[in-house]
Scaffold this active site. Structure first.
Site, PDB file in Angstrom:
ATOM      1  N   HIS A   1       0.833  -1.202   0.000  1.00 44.28           N
ATOM      2  CA  HIS A   1       0.000   0.000   0.000  1.00 44.28           C
ATOM      3  C   HIS A   1       0.865   1.249   0.000  1.00 44.28           C
ATOM      4  O   HIS A   1       1.786   1.367   0.806  1.00 44.28           O
ATOM      5  CB  HIS A   1      -0.902   0.036   1.239  1.00 44.28           C
ATOM      6  CG  HIS A   1      -1.687  -1.221   1.445  1.00 44.28           C
ATOM      7  ND1 HIS A   1      -2.724  -1.586   0.630  1.00 44.28           N
ATOM      8  CD2 HIS A   1      -1.574  -2.194   2.381  1.00 44.28           C
ATOM      9  CE1 HIS A   1      -3.230  -2.732   1.045  1.00 44.28           C
ATOM     10  NE2 HIS A   1      -2.553  -3.122   2.112  1.00 44.28           N
TER      11      HIS A   1
ATOM     12  N   HIS B   1      -2.604  34.711  24.825  1.00 41.34           N
ATOM     13  CA  HIS B   1      -3.362  34.343  26.029  1.00 41.34           C
ATOM     14  C   HIS B   1      -4.854  34.354  25.706  1.00 41.34           C
ATOM     15  O   HIS B   1      -5.326  35.252  25.011  1.00 41.34           O
ATOM     16  CB  HIS B   1      -3.087  35.353  27.146  1.00 41.34           C
ATOM     17  CG  HIS B   1      -3.916  35.125  28.371  1.00 41.34           C
ATOM     18  ND1 HIS B   1      -3.616  34.148  29.284  1.00 41.34           N
ATOM     19  CD2 HIS B   1      -5.055  35.747  28.815  1.00 41.34           C
ATOM     20  CE1 HIS B   1      -4.527  34.166  30.260  1.00 41.34           C
ATOM     21  NE2 HIS B   1      -5.411  35.138  30.000  1.00 41.34           N
TER      22      HIS B   1
END
Length: 466
Positions: free
Chosen positions: A38, A445
């Site tokens: 794969h 903040h």
């Protein structure tokens, strides 16, 4: 047979291989990639990506049982293991298809089959026992990856004793589980199955869990896992396992708590071995040590024109390390002027358990052993407003600086979303940032990233919020 002459052939379509092929195509090289299974390799199909999809489901399951904390209530909370697995497989397939698209976009020739070196500058490709292509190139990159390691007396049977592959596609969540090994893979599976309702026991041969992490982070992690209910045995081994009715009986030795343990399933997570067999290394100058190909700083093997990257060449066994090795290798081949060898100290490491763990650079112990006079900073998540608002106050950030130069030597984190936060410290290390720049950097903040700033401040006696 199709036109078979190329500038570069890549053997293996995992993270390292497909990235190397794409970068080579970008640099104008006629490139072929050979893959037997794969595209995306183990990481995308059976590792990094599908496990994160599983862990997302277990995270949701965990949060659903905390609803009351956030002012919600729900009844009859259930999950369908088949749907959980199906979602994980769908995510993996979508990304594997994406890799195929990227290779087509960059006009990389993809050959389906098992490749092996067949002489100087030649690679033979077989499919179902028949020769399907004979390719030629001046440069060949080996990117065949690795597979799960097994131990004497602990041979996986795919039914009761699992490797990572079986652990990702369970028909049902076992009531009890033993995980052998407490590195990133083992701890992630322990975290997933525990949060999905399994009674989990972890056995680690070394004296602490997550043994490559900083000792303080390992200790914090163990305390957190045990608080959740995961049982941990360190300094111990699983000597043997045998079937007994519907259970597996594991004989645990050492660790002060030896004896027998009955569980429904066992997961082996004791490391990996390189896929060096069957790729034509015989009669070449390629040297193999402890199942891994030996390379120099430019990923060259002992055979002219043959290179190796990724898990095949040894630790750290990380997809992003393989990707960067692929780029470095190809750019060196192409003669790019500003290419540099990989700095192992700038490679971040992430473990997606609960709480998450992430790090980059030297641990405190390694820094001291290297002769550095260190400054150490700490900051707990309990001192961070965003962590408290999220209901995730459990965590810590630790920084390691050179006391003389201010160089950031390492950073170590445990807590919510630290696998996303660690890139800030990784960028800082890549830019050779010192404490001066980090202290003066404005962190937004309220965010979890403020813990990173405070841990820097703490190393220099300037922490504000704790």
């Amino acid at each position: 047979m199709a036109e078979n002459s190329f500038d570069l052939i890549v053997l293996g379509g995992g993270p390292g291989g497909y990235v190397a092929a794409i970068r080579a195509a970008q640099l104008g090289m006629k490139t072929a990639l050979v893959e037997r299974e794969h595209l995306g390799g183990i990481c995308l199909n059976w590792g990094c990506i599908p496990t994160k999809a599983l862990l997302r489901s277990s995270e949701i399951h965990h949060l659903l049982h905390r609803l009351d904390e956030f002012g919600f209530s729900a009844k009859d909370i259930r999950f369908d293991a088949g749907k959980v697995v199906a979602r994980s497989r769908a995510v993996a397939k979508r990304l594997s298809d994406g890799v195929a698209y990227l290779l087509r976009k960059h006009k990389v020739t993809v050959v389906d089959g098992h490749g092996r070196l067949a002489g100087k500058g030649r690679l033979a490709v077989e499919k179902d026992g028949s020769l399907v292509a004979e390719l030629e190139a001046g440069h060949i990159i080996l990117a065949t990856g690795a597979r799960a390691r097994t131990l004497p007396g602990l041979k996986p049977d795919g039914e009761r004793v699992w490797t990572y592959k079986e652990a990702m596609v369970p028909a049902a969540i076992p009531k009890s589980l033993l995980v052998v090994g407490s590195g990133a893979i083992g701890i992630e599976f322990a975290s997933f199955y525990h949060d999905m309702g399994s009674e989990v026991t972890v056995v680690e041969v070394l004296d602490r869990v997550l043994p490559v992490e900083d000792e303080e982070i390992s200790a914090f992690a163990r305390k957190s896992f045990e608080k959740q209910g995961i049982k941990i045995h360190t300094g111990a081994t699983v000597a043997a396992v045998e079937r007994s009715g519907e259970n597996v009986i594991a004989r645990i030795e050492g660790g002060g708590e030896g004896g027998e343990l009955a569980v429904e399933r066992v997961i082996l997570a004791v490391g990996i071995v390189g896929n060096v067999e069957g790729i034509g290394l015989e009669d070449t100058g390629v040297e193999v040590e402890r199942s891994h190909v030996v390379v120099d700083e430019w990923l060259r093997t002992g055979e002219p024109g043959v290179y190796a990257i990724g898990d095949l060449v040894g630790p750290p066994w990380l997809a992003h390390k393989a990707m960067h090795e692929g780029v470095i290798c190809v750019e060196r081949i192409a003669g790019v002027n500003d290419v540099h060898p990989l700095d192992l100290h700038n490679i971040p490491s992430c473990t997606y358990c609960r709480p998450q763990v992430a790090s980059v650079g030297l641990t405190e112990k390694a820094a001291r052993e290297a002769g550095h006079e260190v400054k150490i900073g700490h900051f707990p998540f309990i001192g961070n407003g965003k962590a408290i608002a999220l209901g995730e106050p459990e965590g810590m950030v630790k920084t390691v600086f050179d006391g003389k130069t201010g160089e950031l030597l390492g950073a170590h984190m445990i807590g919510a979303e630290v696998t996303e936060l660690i890139q800030g410290y990784t960028i800082a290390k890549t830019l050779e940032t010192t404490e001066w720049e980090l202290i003066r950097t404005i962190f937004p903040h309220p965010t979890l990233s403020e813990t990173m700033h405070e841990a820097v401040l703490d190393a220099y006696g300037r922490t504000i919020h704790f």
